[in-house]
Design a protein around this motif. Structure first.
Motif, PDB file in Angstrom:
ATOM      1  N   THR A 143     -24.298  20.050 -24.720  1.00 24.13           N
ATOM      2  CA  THR A 143     -25.165  21.003 -25.419  1.00 24.13           C
ATOM      3  C   THR A 143     -26.616  20.834 -24.982  1.00 24.13           C
ATOM      4  O   THR A 143     -27.323  21.820 -24.716  1.00 24.13           O
ATOM      5  CB  THR A 143     -25.052  20.812 -26.938  1.00 24.13           C
ATOM      6  OG1 THR A 143     -23.688  20.982 -27.339  1.00 24.13           O
ATOM      7  CG2 THR A 143     -25.921  21.813 -27.674  1.00 24.13           C
ATOM      8  N   LEU A 155     -23.755  28.249 -25.845  1.00 23.75           N
ATOM      9  CA  LEU A 155     -24.487  27.268 -26.647  1.00 23.75           C
ATOM     10  C   LEU A 155     -23.849  27.100 -28.023  1.00 23.75           C
ATOM     11  O   LEU A 155     -23.724  25.975 -28.535  1.00 23.75           O
ATOM     12  CB  LEU A 155     -25.944  27.698 -26.781  1.00 23.75           C
ATOM     13  CG  LEU A 155     -26.885  26.711 -27.475  1.00 23.75           C
ATOM     14  CD1 LEU A 155     -26.965  25.414 -26.682  1.00 23.75           C
ATOM     15  CD2 LEU A 155     -28.269  27.316 -27.644  1.00 23.75           C
ATOM     16  N   PHE A 213     -20.554  25.009 -27.699  1.00 26.67           N
ATOM     17  CA  PHE A 213     -20.777  23.580 -27.482  1.00 26.67           C
ATOM     18  C   PHE A 213     -21.319  22.904 -28.728  1.00 26.67           C
ATOM     19  O   PHE A 213     -20.866  21.810 -29.111  1.00 26.67           O
ATOM     20  CB  PHE A 213     -21.733  23.374 -26.307  1.00 26.67           C
ATOM     21  CG  PHE A 213     -21.154  23.761 -24.973  1.00 26.67           C
ATOM     22  CD1 PHE A 213     -19.784  23.814 -24.795  1.00 26.67           C
ATOM     23  CD2 PHE A 213     -21.974  24.084 -23.909  1.00 26.67           C
ATOM     24  CE1 PHE A 213     -19.237  24.166 -23.572  1.00 26.67           C
ATOM     25  CE2 PHE A 213     -21.435  24.432 -22.685  1.00 26.67           C
ATOM     26  CZ  PHE A 213     -20.072  24.482 -22.511  1.00 26.67           C
ATOM     27  N   LEU A 214     -22.306  23.552 -29.368  1.00 24.15           N
ATOM     28  CA  LEU A 214     -22.869  22.970 -30.585  1.00 24.15           C
ATOM     29  C   LEU A 214     -21.836  22.946 -31.703  1.00 24.15           C
ATOM     30  O   LEU A 214     -21.728  21.958 -32.448  1.00 24.15           O
ATOM     31  CB  LEU A 214     -24.107  23.764 -31.016  1.00 24.15           C
ATOM     32  CG  LEU A 214     -24.829  23.279 -32.278  1.00 24.15           C
ATOM     33  CD1 LEU A 214     -25.307  21.839 -32.089  1.00 24.15           C
ATOM     34  CD2 LEU A 214     -26.003  24.195 -32.619  1.00 24.15           C
TER      35      LEU A 214
END
Length: 417
Positions: A69, A105, A108-109
């Motif tokens: 991330t 994003l 991944f987060l």
């Protein structure tokens, strides 16, 4: 036409943090769902499927996804900075709103937070053996999402921030704005020639006590207000116009009390910067900025300018051949028309000025004008001929090599042929 609230909601959905926050919330709730779903799982099934390994998988995800991330966010910021330097700062907004980057994003987060939440619930032993199986299934789904996202990200990140990729995003934004305009020409209102806002008895101005660019106009709300007050409204400020407390945004046919004008002012959304949504001219101006930067002595990239000319011509061809709606959707709303002269001036004048001394750019310009002049719609012909003559005059002042100038003249002659 999109109302003010729908437009604001769409702006919220484009924010970088919004998708990340939404996916993160779902990721945190997933381990809790495993606790609630545990009673419906048959006893002993968890041992058969190897659900005990979920703790190890979650630890791997937690340790790796934070680094991935951080790396992805750093890559995105670097790409935005590169685009600001090599393309134009106005295009960076489109990159930030790019759904692919936001989804990556967010995935991944969300995976990182899911693994943390899963580790915490396992440490508290809230799920039991059967709940562990549900969490194991969720973990496998998350791993699959990560693999797919990584494959997409590898293919996408090599193009992120590049000039061609950014120019493509600008072209798509213009195409969306033009399509919305063509679906509802003049915001659905009655076309009004530019500069004629006070005609037809519209003499009572509406002022907004603020300074900013008009980013969005709620045409349905204005039309509803006009119908309720048995009057008509003539717009004096279109999206992209810089207004101030002394510049009217609209004119009314009948005088109204000051408290009645609040609804009209509320229909105009102002901001510090222009928006692509209802403002095709802004998109064409950004295209021109990309070309001007490419033609600067420090960069000297006429190929990008030629690419911009081709993209602008392609967009204008679609706009030229589109059919007009027979009847306006909001007859009580008078809206200045979007003219070909304005669009061509926004995109082609800076290119003709900055590329006046480059024969390849001038020839491509004349070829684009010739294509626009021959279109069946006829909207662009007069403007194309005018800009062809202006570009030729610039070339005659800048080009000193006679054979190059003859090539440009030959190309310009084809525009009026």
């Amino acid at each position: 036409m999109v109302s003010r609230w729908s437009w604001l909601i769409s702006l919220l959905g484009r924010q970088l943090w919004f998708r990340a926050a939404l996916i993160s919330l779902l990721a945190i709730l997933a381990p809790l769902v495993a606790i609630l779903a545990a009673p419906i799982i048959p006893p002993g099934l968890a041992d058969k499927l190897g659900a005990d390994s979920v703790s190890q998988i979650l630890n791997i995800l937690a340790s790796s996804m934070l680094a991935v991330t951080t790396f992805s966010l750093t890559t995105m910021v670097s790409a935005y900075s590169a685009a600001t330097t090599s393309v134009t700062p106005r295009a960076t907004k489109l990159m930030i709103e790019d759904t692919t980057s936001q989804n990556v994003l967010a995935a991944f987060l969300g995976s990182f937070l899911f693994s943390l939440a899963g580790i915490i619930t396992l440490a508290m032993n809230l799920q039991g053996e059967r709940g562990r199986l549900v969490l194991f299934v969720f973990t496998l789904i998350v791993v699959l999402i990560i693999v797919v996202t990584l494959v997409r990200w590898i293919d996408y990140v090599v193009r992120l921030g590049r000039v061609n990729e950014t120019t493509e995003k600008v072209e798509m934004a213009i195409e969306d704005a033009l399509r919305a305009w063509l679906q509802r020409p003049n915001l659905g209102g009655t076309p009004l020639p530019a500069g004629s806002e006070r005609r037809h008895g519209h003499v009572y101005p509406v002022l907004i006590p603020a300074v900013g660019y008009v980013r969005h106009i709620d045409a349905p709300a204005l039309a509803a207000w006009a119908k309720a007050h048995d009057t008509t409204i003539s717009l004096a400020a279109m999206p992209g116009t810089l207004v101030d407390p002394t510049r009217p945004v609209a004119y009314l046919e009948k005088r109204q009390e000051e408290e009645e004008l609040g609804a009209i002012r509320f229909a105009f959304s102002l901001g510090k910067e222009r928006s692509f949504d209802q403002d095709p001219r802004f998109g064409f101006s950004v295209l021109a900025e990309i070309s001007s930067r490419a033609l600067s002595p420090g960069i000297n990239d006429p190929g990008t300018a030629i690419d911009v000319i081709s993209r602008a011509a392609r967009l204008l061809i679609h706009w030229d051949v589109a059919e007009d709606r027979a009847e306006p959707e909001h007859p009580s709303l008078h809206v200045p028309a979007l003219t070909a002269e304005e669009l061509l001036d926004d995109v082609f004048t800076p290119i003709a000025r900055d590329g006046a001394g480059l024969v390849e750019v001038q020839i491509r310009l004349q070829k684009a004008f010739a294509v626009l002049a021959r279109q069946g719609g006829g909207r662009c012909r007069e403007a194309a001929v005018h800009h062809s003559q202006m570009a030729l005059r610039r070339a005659e002042h800048a080009l000193s090599f006679e054979p190059d100038l003859e090539r440009v003249r030959t190309a310009a002659a084809a525009v009026t042929a």
